[in-house]
Every structure is written in structure tokens, then in C-alpha cells.
Design a protein around this motif. Sequence first.
Motif, PDB file in Angstrom:
ATOM      1  N   PRO A 124      -1.898   6.269   3.221  1.00  0.00           N
ATOM      2  CA  PRO A 124      -0.745   4.881   3.279  1.00  0.00           C
ATOM      3  C   PRO A 124       0.444   5.961   3.189  1.00  0.00           C
ATOM      4  CG  PRO A 124      -1.886   3.980   1.455  1.00  0.00           C
ATOM      5  CD  PRO A 124      -2.783   5.540   2.147  1.00  0.00           C
ATOM      6  N   LEU A 125       0.419   7.443   2.520  1.00  0.00           N
ATOM      7  CA  LEU A 125       1.771   8.408   2.530  1.00  0.00           C
ATOM      8  C   LEU A 125       2.458   8.862   4.080  1.00  0.00           C
ATOM      9  CD1 LEU A 125       1.908  10.397  -0.834  1.00  0.00           C
ATOM     10  CD2 LEU A 125       3.560   8.300   0.199  1.00  0.00           C
ATOM     11  N   GLN A 126       0.391   8.812   4.462  1.00  0.00           N
ATOM     12  CA  GLN A 126       0.822   9.245   6.561  1.00  0.00           C
ATOM     13  C   GLN A 126       1.801   8.575   7.286  1.00  0.00           C
ATOM     14  OE1 GLN A 126       0.097  12.480   6.697  1.00  0.00           O
ATOM     15  NE2 GLN A 126      -1.479  12.904   5.314  1.00  0.00           N
ATOM     16  N   ARG A 177       0.948  -1.179   0.006  1.00  0.00           N
ATOM     17  CA  ARG A 177       0.107  -0.187   0.273  1.00  0.00           C
ATOM     18  C   ARG A 177       0.820   1.157   0.170  1.00  0.00           C
ATOM     19  NH1 ARG A 177      -3.994   0.602   3.888  1.00  0.00           N
ATOM     20  NH2 ARG A 177      -4.697   2.659   3.504  1.00  0.00           N
ATOM     21  N   GLN A 178       1.814   1.630   0.709  1.00  0.00           N
ATOM     22  CA  GLN A 178       2.697   2.496   1.118  1.00  0.00           C
ATOM     23  C   GLN A 178       3.893   2.799  -0.223  1.00  0.00           C
ATOM     24  OE1 GLN A 178       5.413   1.087   4.152  1.00  0.00           O
ATOM     25  NE2 GLN A 178       3.903   2.595   5.231  1.00  0.00           N
ATOM     26  N   TRP A 179       4.168   0.967  -1.164  1.00  0.00           N
ATOM     27  CA  TRP A 179       4.837   1.398  -2.292  1.00  0.00           C
ATOM     28  C   TRP A 179       3.749   1.638  -3.756  1.00  0.00           C
ATOM     29  CZ3 TRP A 179       8.659   2.773  -5.024  1.00  0.00           C
ATOM     30  CH2 TRP A 179       8.919   2.399  -6.185  1.00  0.00           C
TER      31      TRP A 179
END
Length: 189
Positions: A93-95, A13-15
Motif C-alpha cells: 500500500p505504501l507504493q 490500508r494506506q494508513w
Amino acid sequence: MFHRIPHRPLTDRQWAALRPYVERDAPQGRPMADLRHRMNGMFWLLTTDAPWREVPPEYGEAGTVARHFRRLTKAGVWEELLQALADLGPRHPLQSLRRVIFRGARRAYRMRGMGIIVLARRLKFLGALPGPAWMLPDPDLSKRLVALQMRHRENFGRFVLQWGRALRNLMGMVGGRAHIPRSLRLAMA
């Protein structure tokens, strides 16, 4: 190696959230090989105070990871990521990469200059500043001070006598400190 922030490889998810910001073509126009691995290596380094040469070999050559960081910095990726953090919701997800992105922005300051400080201040991301806020220049404050002086230009002498010391102190804040001790910079997580 001491990690200021616990390091975990990027999740799927982050990627997926990070990829559109960092996926840039190489100068020759070729797609980059193992970009996710490079970003994991870069984030590994950003969680420590280590120099680039200490990037673990499983993330690729240290020089390659450092060169990729410089390319991303010159392309303005850290500013884009700071803006994205401000615009996206708290569950995005970037948070979860917020602290690492802040540390990346602090490292990018030497290459990007004052623009990254101005952006971080305007977004109220004091953690992305390369030092304590009270020691760094504040360009917005200087604009407000000039506007204040222009409003009182006909009575400027009296204005300076009345507000002289305060103005001198404010002008010192505008310019920031010439040198920020390393211990203060490293104390910022």
C-alpha cells in the motif's frame, strides 16, 4: 488550488502501512491527537505547490501541520519511507503513496541536507531529488574521481593533460549547480 497529484484522503490500508513510520510521540511523551488527519493535511499540501498557510482548516491549523512535518523530517521519516519503498514489493500500500512521499522528500531536503540526495540517488529514486539530477551534487561520483586520481598519482601530470577537460566537467557535476531555477524545480511532478 492546482493539484499536481490528485489528492485523496488516506485509505485504511494506506494508513495501516504508513502509521508505523509516522507514529512518534510528542516531545512531552503524549500520543498525538488525530494523527491521520494531520497526515492527510500534510499530503494535501504535498500534492500542491501551495505554502503551508493554505492548508485547509478541516486538517487542523496550518502551523500545527507544518510543525508536524518539521518534526517528522528531523526524525528522518522521509529517509525511512524512501528505504521502505525500495524494500517493499510493488503491491504494498505504501507504493500508492510513492509520488507524494517523493514530494515530501524534496521538501525535506532543506532541513536534512545532502543525506537525502545521496539516499535518493543510491536507490535510483530520481523523482525524490529536489531538482534535475544533472544539476545536483553527486557525492558518490566525487569518491570515484578521487579514487581514479589516486590510482594515477605517479603520472598525475600526464593524466591531467590527457583527461583535464573531462575531469573539470566531472568536478562541475560533482558539486552541482549553485542555483536551480524555480521553474525547473516546479516542473518536477
